[in-house]
Design a protein around this motif. Structure first.
Motif, PDB file in Angstrom:
ATOM      1  N   ASN A  70     -11.130 -72.932 117.427  1.00 30.87           N
ATOM      2  CA  ASN A  70     -11.418 -71.820 116.530  1.00 30.87           C
ATOM      3  C   ASN A  70     -12.557 -70.991 117.133  1.00 30.87           C
ATOM      4  O   ASN A  70     -13.560 -71.526 117.599  1.00 30.87           O
ATOM      5  N   PRO A  99       1.610 -69.096 117.263  1.00 32.41           N
ATOM      6  CA  PRO A  99       0.518 -70.072 117.181  1.00 32.41           C
ATOM      7  C   PRO A  99       0.993 -71.363 116.502  1.00 32.41           C
ATOM      8  O   PRO A  99       1.921 -71.342 115.693  1.00 32.41           O
ATOM      9  N   TYR A 105      -5.866 -63.962 113.502  1.00 29.89           N
ATOM     10  CA  TYR A 105      -6.087 -63.858 114.941  1.00 29.89           C
ATOM     11  C   TYR A 105      -6.483 -62.419 115.240  1.00 29.89           C
ATOM     12  O   TYR A 105      -5.902 -61.492 114.682  1.00 29.89           O
ATOM     13  N   ILE A 180      -6.656 -62.372 122.782  1.00 28.72           N
ATOM     14  CA  ILE A 180      -6.350 -62.924 121.467  1.00 28.72           C
ATOM     15  C   ILE A 180      -7.421 -63.949 121.119  1.00 28.72           C
ATOM     16  O   ILE A 180      -7.662 -64.892 121.885  1.00 28.72           O
ATOM     17  N   THR A 181      -8.070 -63.749 119.982  1.00 26.73           N
ATOM     18  CA  THR A 181      -9.124 -64.648 119.517  1.00 26.73           C
ATOM     19  C   THR A 181      -8.584 -65.480 118.355  1.00 26.73           C
ATOM     20  O   THR A 181      -8.062 -64.935 117.385  1.00 26.73           O
ATOM     21  N   ASN A 182      -8.731 -66.785 118.482  1.00 34.91           N
ATOM     22  CA  ASN A 182      -8.290 -67.694 117.428  1.00 34.91           C
ATOM     23  C   ASN A 182      -9.337 -67.727 116.323  1.00 34.91           C
ATOM     24  O   ASN A 182     -10.393 -68.319 116.474  1.00 34.91           O
ATOM     25  N   ASN A 183      -9.047 -67.089 115.206  1.00 39.47           N
ATOM     26  CA  ASN A 183      -9.918 -67.131 114.027  1.00 39.47           C
ATOM     27  C   ASN A 183      -9.186 -67.792 112.858  1.00 39.47           C
ATOM     28  O   ASN A 183      -9.402 -67.465 111.695  1.00 39.47           O
ATOM     29  N   SER A 184      -8.303 -68.744 113.192  1.00 35.70           N
ATOM     30  CA  SER A 184      -7.456 -69.366 112.176  1.00 35.70           C
ATOM     31  C   SER A 184      -8.162 -70.470 111.402  1.00 35.70           C
ATOM     32  O   SER A 184      -7.633 -70.966 110.419  1.00 35.70           O
ATOM     33  N   ILE A 190      -1.327 -71.482 121.479  1.00 36.16           N
ATOM     34  CA  ILE A 190      -0.895 -70.092 121.318  1.00 36.16           C
ATOM     35  C   ILE A 190       0.052 -69.720 122.456  1.00 36.16           C
ATOM     36  O   ILE A 190      -0.335 -69.734 123.624  1.00 36.16           O
TER      37      ILE A 190
END
Length: 198
Positions: A70, A99, A105, A180-184, A190
Motif C-alpha cells: 500500500n 489488481p 489507485y 500507478i500508485t497502490n492506495n487500496s 497489479i
C-alpha cells in the motif's frame, strides 16, 4: 467497354497553328475508368517510406507487478523488451489494470525512462507528469500547462480487467509510461496492459 473522351492535345501542332478542330494526330484519348486505389503509406520529406498506422488489435506490454505494498508506486510497461509506449501516429490509448486487491489507485501518465531517448533528446526527466496545453476544445482550457493524465483516486475492482480509454491527451507521445500508485489499503498484485488507437 469504358467510355472514351477525345480532346485536343494542348501541345499539338494543330492547336499551335490556331486550328480549333483537327483530324489526324491532333487528338489524345483520355480513358474514363473508375479504378480503386489503396494507400498503404507515403514518402516523407526525407524520402523514407512511412506506412499508414492502424489501431492495435490486441493489448500489449503486459506487465505484472508482484506484492506491491500500500502506498507503493509502479511504472508500466516494464517488460524485458519494452519499457515505454511510443504513441507516434496514434491518437488514443486503452489502459487495462487488474489488481488483486480492490480499492483506490492513482493513475498518471508520465515521461518514460531516462535510459531511452525522446526523439533525439536524452536524458529525459523520467517518471514526471506529462504536460499539455489544450487546443481550445477542452472546457477547462486556461492556456496553462496541465497534466495529461493524473487521476488521484480511481476505484478498481479486484481480479478483473478495469479498462479505461484516454482520448487525444497522449496523442503522439514518444516516450510514455503509466505510474500507478497502490492506495487500496493493502498489498496488491497489479497487472497492466495497453492498446493504441488511431
Amino acid at each position: 467497354m469504358p467510355n472514351k473522351r477525345v480532346g485536343y492535345a494542348p501541345w499539338s501542332l494543330t492547336r499551335e497553328a490556331g486550328v480549333q478542330s483537327a483530324t489526324v494526330e491532333g487528338t489524345i484519348e483520355v480513358p474514363q475508368n473508375v479504378q480503386p486505389t489503396l494507400s498503404t503509406g507515403f514518402v516523407d520529406e526525407k524520402g523514407n517510406w512511412q506506412g499508414t498506422k492502424s489501431s492495435d488489435e490486441e493489448f500489449f506490454g503486459f506487465t505484472k507487478h508482484v506484492a506491491v505494498p500500500n502506498g507503493a508506486v509502479t511504472l508500466s510497461p516494464d517488460t524485458g523488451n519494452r519499457n515505454y509506449i511510443d504513441m507516434t501516429g496514434f491518437d488514443h490509448i486503452f489502459i487495462a489494470i487488474k489488481p488483486s486487491n480492490g480499492g483506490n489507485y492513482k493513475i498518471q501518465a508520465v515521461m518514460g525512462p531516462d535510459t531511452e531517448s525522446f526523439a533525439n533528446l536524452q536524458p529525459v526527466n523520467p517518471a514526471n507528469d506529462l504536460k499539455y496545453i489544450s487546443n481550445g476544445s477542452d472546457e477547462s482550457d486556461t492556456k496553462a500547462f496541465a497534466n495529461c493524465l493524473n487521476d488521484a483516486a480511481e476505484a478498481l475492482t479486484a481480479n478483473v480487467w478495469n479498462i479505461f480509454q484516454v482520448q487525444d491527451r497522449l496523442k503522439g507521445q514518444k516516450l510514455l509510461q503509466f505510474k500507478i500508485t497502490n492506495n487500496s489499503g493493502g498489498e496488491s498484485e497489479i497487472d497492466v496492459s495497453f492498446m493504441r488507437l488511431v
